[in-house]
Design a protein around this motif. Sequence first.
Motif, PDB file in Angstrom:
ATOM      1  N   ASP A 222      63.392   8.275   9.489  1.00  0.00           N
ATOM      2  CA  ASP A 222      62.244   8.690   8.700  1.00  0.00           C
ATOM      3  C   ASP A 222      60.983   7.943   9.094  1.00  0.00           C
ATOM      4  O   ASP A 222      59.885   8.329   8.700  1.00  0.00           O
ATOM      5  N   ARG A 223      61.120   6.865   9.858  1.00  0.00           N
ATOM      6  CA  ARG A 223      59.946   6.082  10.233  1.00  0.00           C
ATOM      7  C   ARG A 223      59.226   6.723  11.411  1.00  0.00           C
ATOM      8  O   ARG A 223      59.840   7.372  12.253  1.00  0.00           O
ATOM      9  N   GLU A 247      61.932  -4.271   7.351  1.00  0.00           N
ATOM     10  CA  GLU A 247      62.187  -2.843   7.189  1.00  0.00           C
ATOM     11  C   GLU A 247      61.737  -2.352   5.822  1.00  0.00           C
ATOM     12  O   GLU A 247      61.199  -1.242   5.691  1.00  0.00           O
ATOM     13  N   ASP A 248      61.932  -3.174   4.793  1.00  0.00           N
ATOM     14  CA  ASP A 248      61.556  -2.776   3.437  1.00  0.00           C
ATOM     15  C   ASP A 248      60.044  -2.596   3.329  1.00  0.00           C
ATOM     16  O   ASP A 248      59.564  -1.602   2.766  1.00  0.00           O
ATOM     17  N   ASP A 251      58.892   0.507   5.264  1.00  0.00           N
ATOM     18  CA  ASP A 251      59.183   1.741   4.544  1.00  0.00           C
ATOM     19  C   ASP A 251      58.228   1.923   3.364  1.00  0.00           C
ATOM     20  O   ASP A 251      57.799   3.048   3.071  1.00  0.00           O
ATOM     21  N   GLY A 254      55.069   3.165   4.783  1.00  0.00           N
ATOM     22  CA  GLY A 254      55.168   4.363   5.607  1.00  0.00           C
ATOM     23  C   GLY A 254      54.933   4.067   7.073  1.00  0.00           C
ATOM     24  O   GLY A 254      54.415   4.910   7.817  1.00  0.00           O
TER      25      GLY A 254
END
Length: 351
Positions: A222-223, A247-248, A251, A254
């Motif tokens: 999704d990235r 990563e958090d 995300d 975006g």
Amino acid sequence: MAAAPAVVVLIDHRDPRWLRSASALLAAAHRLARDHGWDVHTAWVGHDHGHGHDHGPGGELGAAVQHVVDVEGADPHLASTVSAALEAVVAALDATGPARLVLLPSTFEGREVAARLAAATGAGVVVGASSVTVEEDDDGGSGHVVAQKSVLAGSWHTRCAVTSELAIVALDTGAAGSADGASLPQDTPSAAVAPVVHHHRAPRPAGAAVEVLSRSPRPAGDRPALAEADVVVVGGRGTGGDFSGVEDLADALGGAVGATRVATDEGWAPRALQVGQTGVTISPRLYVGAGVSGAVHHRGGMAASGTVVAINTDPDAPIFEHADIAVVADATTLLPALAEEVRARRSRETG
């Protein structure tokens, strides 16, 4: 009437879309065309039948002529195949007449295509350029293509004049687009008047010698892609190998995840996520470095970033000298809190 000099732009695509580099390259081409009376041509790896991409993006981006090149055995859905891209540009050059400049994205594949094209045509080549101009000769000649680029991790800014008739420039489209470089001039030609010229090319012996037996696409997440992301969160040695916070936050914003060479050498992140001179060159609007020291080879890959936020426990970390916001803190503790705050604010804005 003699044909106008041409600038040929290689459009990199992953069907059904073209990459962000296309608009930045076309914008640079149109500025040169407007100032010097050149024509803009695009080269697009495709097939001469109803694929929906026969016409390429060139008309939508204001090209005067679009060259759709069917290279025998090439995957029409992937323009970054070096041999196919090389044939696409050569076909366009053969058809344009007096071409003065070829513009390509300064990616791994784009730089290889530029080198092979220079060897095939005898043209001068510059890779990793941040901008390109044409400087007129004192004797009233047609002038030289001049490419600007930074070297030694941004310590020096150079100007490289190409003295050959044809210049090949691999442009760092992120750097070019950082100052509205991706915006097309208002007076670009209409898509309705951009003719499409189809070409069929056989691969060169070197390309034909390689047979692709199978292809397994990397699972798409999704990235956004690292090289194209507007926001990149990079983890370094200071994460201690724990990339969960990196990563958090990525995300929550975006954005994409990146890593330093130390992090990839340690196996904390895939090699494809390495940012730096020997990795991916990025130019996001927002760069967040978590536990990144700021070694010169890493800065060489992120120097074109817009706003730089650096988080490190060492107040003397070299990256702080290049940061817009410097935070002396433990990244593994701060990143989850930042991600939580970003999500809370977005929730309030949308609520």
